[in-house]
Write a protein that holds these residues in place. Structure first.
Motif, short mmCIF file in Angstrom:
data_model
loop_
_atom_site.label_atom_id
_atom_site.label_comp_id
_atom_site.label_asym_id
_atom_site.label_seq_id
_atom_site.Cartn_x
_atom_site.Cartn_y
_atom_site.Cartn_z
N TRP A 157 0.84 -1.21 0.00
CA TRP A 157 0.00 0.00 0.00
C TRP A 157 0.86 1.25 0.00
CZ3 TRP A 157 -0.78 3.96 3.64
CH2 TRP A 157 -1.87 4.81 3.38
N ILE A 158 1.94 1.25 0.76
CA ILE A 158 2.86 2.38 0.80
C ILE A 158 3.42 2.64 -0.60
CG2 ILE A 158 5.13 3.15 1.62
CD1 ILE A 158 4.45 1.69 4.27
N ARG A 159 3.79 1.56 -1.31
CA ARG A 159 4.30 1.71 -2.67
C ARG A 159 3.23 2.25 -3.60
NH1 ARG A 159 5.24 -2.30 -5.42
NH2 ARG A 159 4.63 -4.10 -4.15
N ASP A 160 2.04 1.70 -3.48
CA ASP A 160 0.94 2.14 -4.35
C ASP A 160 0.63 3.62 -4.16
OD1 ASP A 160 0.74 -0.42 -5.33
OD2 ASP A 160 -0.98 -0.97 -4.07
N GLU A 161 0.70 4.06 -2.90
CA GLU A 161 0.39 5.46 -2.58
C GLU A 161 1.59 6.39 -2.80
OE1 GLU A 161 -2.66 6.74 -1.54
OE2 GLU A 161 -3.34 4.73 -2.12
N LYS A 162 2.75 5.80 -3.09
CA LYS A 162 3.99 6.56 -3.30
C LYS A 162 4.32 7.47 -2.11
CE LYS A 162 3.91 6.51 -8.37
NZ LYS A 162 2.81 5.52 -8.48
N LEU A 163 4.12 6.94 -0.91
CA LEU A 163 4.39 7.71 0.29
C LEU A 163 5.90 7.77 0.55
CD1 LEU A 163 1.58 6.37 2.66
CD2 LEU A 163 1.54 8.37 1.13
N ASP A 164 6.35 8.93 0.97
CA ASP A 164 7.78 9.15 1.21
C ASP A 164 8.09 8.85 2.68
OD1 ASP A 164 10.35 9.85 0.38
OD2 ASP A 164 10.13 11.88 1.11
N ILE A 165 8.29 7.58 2.95
CA ILE A 165 8.52 7.13 4.32
C ILE A 165 9.97 6.72 4.47
CG2 ILE A 165 7.96 5.31 5.98
CD1 ILE A 165 5.10 5.40 4.91
N TYR A 166 10.65 7.36 5.43
CA TYR A 166 12.06 7.07 5.67
C TYR A 166 12.22 5.80 6.50
CZ TYR A 166 13.11 11.90 4.22
OH TYR A 166 13.25 13.07 3.53
N SER A 167 11.41 5.65 7.53
CA SER A 167 11.52 4.46 8.38
C SER A 167 10.15 4.07 8.89
CB SER A 167 12.47 4.71 9.56
OG SER A 167 11.96 5.71 10.42
N LEU A 168 9.95 2.77 9.03
CA LEU A 168 8.72 2.23 9.60
C LEU A 168 9.10 0.97 10.36
CD1 LEU A 168 5.64 2.23 9.92
CD2 LEU A 168 5.51 0.94 7.78
N LEU A 169 8.89 1.00 11.67
CA LEU A 169 9.30 -0.10 12.54
C LEU A 169 8.12 -0.57 13.38
CD1 LEU A 169 12.10 1.17 11.81
CD2 LEU A 169 12.80 0.72 14.16
N VAL A 170 8.09 -1.86 13.67
CA VAL A 170 7.14 -2.42 14.63
C VAL A 170 7.94 -3.26 15.62
CG1 VAL A 170 5.11 -3.86 15.01
CG2 VAL A 170 5.29 -2.48 12.91
N VAL A 171 7.77 -2.97 16.90
CA VAL A 171 8.41 -3.73 17.98
C VAL A 171 7.31 -4.41 18.78
CG1 VAL A 171 9.84 -3.63 20.05
CG2 VAL A 171 10.36 -2.16 18.09
N LYS A 172 7.41 -5.72 18.92
CA LYS A 172 6.41 -6.49 19.67
C LYS A 172 7.12 -7.32 20.73
CE LYS A 172 2.26 -8.68 20.11
NZ LYS A 172 2.56 -9.52 21.30
N ASP A 173 6.66 -7.20 21.97
CA ASP A 173 7.25 -7.95 23.09
C ASP A 173 8.76 -7.72 23.17
OD1 ASP A 173 4.72 -8.96 23.60
OD2 ASP A 173 5.04 -10.75 22.38
N GLY A 174 9.17 -6.48 22.91
CA GLY A 174 10.57 -6.12 23.01
C GLY A 174 11.42 -6.55 21.84
#
Length: 389
Positions: free
Chosen positions: A49-66
């Protein structure tokens, strides 16, 4: 803001990438999504979806249970890049305030006039009408002070040689604590009060007491005025993995690896409503997710730290996205809400009961490889300070 409009290519780095720097120095463990009972299929869909929307995102992280289970970079950024956090700086400042309060160096009830007239005697007369404005009013955005912001390039952000003088010259327009108004005069006064309390610049105190102990490499607090005062509202640069640590401090009640860094009582207080039901002390409340407890830090152009206590999860994003729509309705916030509620939470729910598999890992790696060749288009004007370093 000034600066040419730039196009940023999205570079995605999977956890399996041999090019990723080791995480041990960052104090974070890592795992594949399914190892943390998270459905990677939804995260792959998010990346698409990010690619389709051509969003300019530098970083995207998910941390779960440390554990870092999803890590995506763009615009030439990497794990060691730091980013201009804009108003996420405020949320980190709140933690610093809590530490100073616990040391007895300052109080929420301390008067701006009393504390700062002693620190800057030359401004004593300007602070005289602010005797009833206290630190708690600055942190809850309820000082009642009026400043006539210029529509573009206001001097408090750019040209003012002495921001504190500009803040001191503001006039009360409402009783302190009576109403919420988000204004960047407050963090200027807060930075001065905390520096005065610490007997050193607030950024030096933060480095010694917060950034250093948490192993935050490349942390820097920039954009000081000519007097040497930084703002508590912008200018802090952190890596995305270090932004995640801020969220993890909230999750673990101020503890980092078993050590109490920020007082537990303060974590609870800063994430509880103060004057507005959706704002505590420089932390937003249920601003991104409304269906369950949620706290977040939010910065101009799309910088976020979102904390989901019920799910023991932290989500981090840095980007250059559209600022159209105002503070709580900006397009970047709407897009981030869609990302969290439409993809990340379903991934955490794992309704498909996805299990660890070589196929799931390969699918994520393939998607991130495609993303690495995809260009995002900035949704706002890009300034030199916006670029990852």
């Amino acid at each position: 803001m000034k600066g040419p409009l730039l196009f940023a290519g999205v570079v995605a780095i999977s956890l399996a990438s041999a090019q990723a720097a080791p995480l041990h120095e960052a104090g974070l463990a890592q795992a594949q999504p399914e190892d943390a009972n998270v459905d990677s299929h939804e995260l792959v869909r998010l990346s698409q979806w990010i690619r389709d929307e051509k969003l300019d995102i530098y970083s995207l992280l998910v941390v779960k249970d440390g554990k870092l289970i999803f890590e995506r970079y763009g615009a030439g950024a990497s794990r060691d890049s730091n980013y201009e956090l804009y108003s996420v700086t405020k949320s980190v400042t709140s933690m610093v305030a809590g530490m100073l309060i616990a040391q007895g160096k300052v109080s929420l009830d301390d008067s701006v006039a009393t504390r700062l007239a002693a620190w800057r005697p030359d401004l004593r007369a300007d602070f005289a009408d602010k005797r009833n404005v206290e630190l708690k009013h600055l942190l809850s955005m309820s000082s009642g002070l009026h400043y006539d912001f210029r529509p573009k390039d206001d001097p408090i952000y750019y040209a003012a040689p002495d921001r504190l003088k500009l803040a001191a010259e503001t006039s009360p327009k409402a009783a302190p604590g009576s109403q919420f108004e988000y204004t960047d005069i407050n963090p200027i006064l807060a930075a001065a009060m905390l520096s005065a309390a610490a007997h050193e610049p607030v950024e030096q105190y933060a480095q010694a007491k917060l950034f250093g102990p948490l192993g935050m490499k490349h942390a820097v607090w920039e954009r000081a005025d000519r007097s040497g005062l930084v703002s508590a509202g912008w200018g802090l640069r952190l890596r995305a993995v270090d932004m995640a640590k801020i969220g993890m401090l909230v999750l673990d009640h101020g503890r980092w690896q078993g050590r109490q860094v920020v007082p537990e009582e303060w974590i609870a207080q800063m994430t509880s409503p103060a004057v507005a039901p959706y704002f505590g002390y420089y932390w937003w409340i249920n601003n991104v997710v409304q269906s369950e407890p949620e706290f977040d830090a939010m910065g101009f152009k799309g910088q976020f730290i979102t904390v989901l206590p019920k799910r023991n999860t932290v989500i981090v994003m840095t980007s250059v996205m559209s600022v159209d729509g105002g503070l709580r309705d900006a397009k970047n916030l709407q897009q981030f809400r869609h990302m969290v509620n439409g993809y990340v939470i379903p991934a955490l729910d794992n309704r498909r009961h996805a299990q660890p598999s070589a196929r799931a890992r390969a699918q994520m790696d393939r998607e991130l490889a495609v993303s690495a060749q995809t260009q995002g288009i900035p949704g706002a004007q890009v300034d030199p300070t916006d670029m990852p370093r």
